[in-house]
Design an enzyme around this catalytic site. Structure first.
Site, PDB file in Angstrom:
ATOM      1  N   MET A  30      10.946 -45.603 -24.180  1.00  9.86           N
ATOM      2  CA  MET A  30      11.331 -45.874 -25.500  1.00  9.86           C
ATOM      3  C   MET A  30      12.731 -45.333 -25.856  1.00  9.86           C
ATOM      4  SD  MET A  30       9.426 -44.910 -28.911  1.00  9.86           S
ATOM      5  CE  MET A  30       9.416 -42.937 -28.668  1.00  9.86           C
ATOM      6  N   SER A 104       7.932 -42.705 -19.093  1.00  8.30           N
ATOM      7  CA  SER A 104       7.365 -42.500 -20.400  1.00  8.30           C
ATOM      8  C   SER A 104       6.613 -43.871 -20.442  1.00  8.30           C
ATOM      9  CB  SER A 104       8.361 -42.626 -21.550  1.00  8.30           C
ATOM     10  OG  SER A 104       7.730 -42.186 -22.745  1.00  8.30           O
ATOM     11  N   GLN A 105       6.659 -44.744 -21.384  1.00  5.86           N
ATOM     12  CA  GLN A 105       5.976 -46.013 -21.782  1.00  5.86           C
ATOM     13  C   GLN A 105       6.140 -46.922 -20.601  1.00  5.86           C
ATOM     14  OE1 GLN A 105       7.205 -47.294 -25.581  1.00  5.86           O
ATOM     15  NE2 GLN A 105       8.763 -48.526 -24.757  1.00  5.86           N
ATOM     16  N   ASP A 222       5.236 -30.658 -23.062  1.00  5.12           N
ATOM     17  CA  ASP A 222       5.609 -31.923 -23.939  1.00  5.12           C
ATOM     18  C   ASP A 222       5.450 -31.641 -25.105  1.00  5.12           C
ATOM     19  OD1 ASP A 222       6.098 -34.675 -24.668  1.00  5.12           O
ATOM     20  OD2 ASP A 222       5.590 -35.185 -22.200  1.00  5.12           O
ATOM     21  N   HIS A 276       9.294 -33.373 -22.690  1.00  7.21           N
ATOM     22  CA  HIS A 276       8.907 -34.833 -22.331  1.00  7.21           C
ATOM     23  C   HIS A 276      10.396 -35.385 -21.528  1.00  7.21           C
ATOM     24  CE1 HIS A 276       6.961 -38.727 -22.247  1.00  7.21           C
ATOM     25  NE2 HIS A 276       8.164 -39.278 -22.578  1.00  7.21           N
TER      26      HIS A 276
END
Length: 293
Positions: A30, A104-105, A222, A276
């Site tokens: 993202m 990530s995603q 995170d 993150h």
């Protein structure tokens, strides 16, 4: 004797340097794109420097960089996965297999590719901070204005499972509310399916077990992913948002085929200090590059 050893080492080195390393496919997270030089662009360069210039395909969703950026927020994951599957099937350089890295995603999206589109074959899946059991919280929202981030956060808390939200906001499709488990299972339009939470789709489990290795990296400090344990496929115990249910006690462990991956020694869990996606170049070289060779 020493000359023989040196000769063997020289042959081994030359074979290693000249060897063809599998192609690598990357999917950004993202607020990022395929090709920013300060993010995935630099990762692509790093991989090529340490793998004899292997082919690296950094996925661009849509026809341009603007659409690619917007895809991280506003193009449904099912559409993105379908698009990516088509792109991969048409790339002749991937025909014999590839390794994949999801950021990530992008981690859970690439897992969906492995489960839904086994051809060309994905061999190693590396998930860097992927939210495989979803998220319940959005404390930080990279690359968006504070006001926009706050707006998205409010939508997710109060309307994540509304039909329009599921259609229009990517993060809603993997929003996992442990206080509303029934609603999550009945109205989530992406995560519930790829996690086999309604029906044990044997095809998903079979395809996932075709991987040679599934590596999940958790960022130990995170502050973006809540809970951070989702990066290791764990989540809150249903009905509350404090206690984490161990992976081996979860429904997905057996139903998605993770148990078999684990028994076969194909499931790896790595932890790295940092927030993150904050990792050093040296850590990547030491821990990720060997998985690609």
């Amino acid at each position: 004797m020493m000359k023989s050893i040196y000769l063997i080492l020289l042959i081994f080195y030359c074979s290693y340097v000249g060897a063809t390393v599998r192609p690598v496919v990357m999917w950004h997270g993202m607020g990022d794109t395929c090709c920013f030089p300060f993010s995935l662009g630099s990762i692509k360069k790093l991989i090529q420097e340490h793998t004899n210039k292997t082919y690296v395909k950094s996925l661009e969703i849509g026809g341009n960089i603007v659409m690619d950026y917007q895809s991280g927020f506003f193009i449904h994951p099912n559409k993105q996965v379908e698009y990516v599957c088509q792109q991969l099937s048409e790339d002749k350089k991937l025909a014999n297999g590839y390794n994949a890295i999801g950021f990530s995603q992008g981690g859970q999206f690439l897992r969906a590719v492995a489960q839904r589109c086994p051809n060309p074959p994905m061999k190693v899946l590396i998930s860097l901070g992927g939210q495989h059991q979803g998220v319940f919280g959005l404390p930080k929202c990279p690359s968006l204005k504070t006001s926009t981030c706050e707006y998205i956060r409010k939508i997710l808390y109060y309307a994540a499972y509304e039909e329009w939200t599921q259609k229009e906001l990517v993060q809603a499709t993997y929003w996992h509310d442990p206080l509303r488990e029934d609603e999550y299972r009945s109205r989530s339009t992406f995560l519930v399916d790829i996690n086999n939470e309604l029906d044990c789709n044997e095809r998903y489990a079979e395809n996932l077990n075709k991987l040679e290795k599934f590596v999940m990296v958790k960022f130990l400090n995170d502050t973006i992913v809540q809970p951070k344990e989702s990066q290791w496929f764990e989540f809150y115990t249903p009905g509350q948002d404090k206690e984490i249910l161990p992976l081996k006690k979860s429904h997905v462990y057996k139903c998605l085929g993770l148990e078999q991956l684990d028994l076969d020694g194909k499931l790896d869990f790595l932890g790295v200090e940092g927030d993150h996606l904050q990792l050093s170049e040296q850590w990547f070289i030491d821990n990720i590059i060997p998985l690609l060779l």
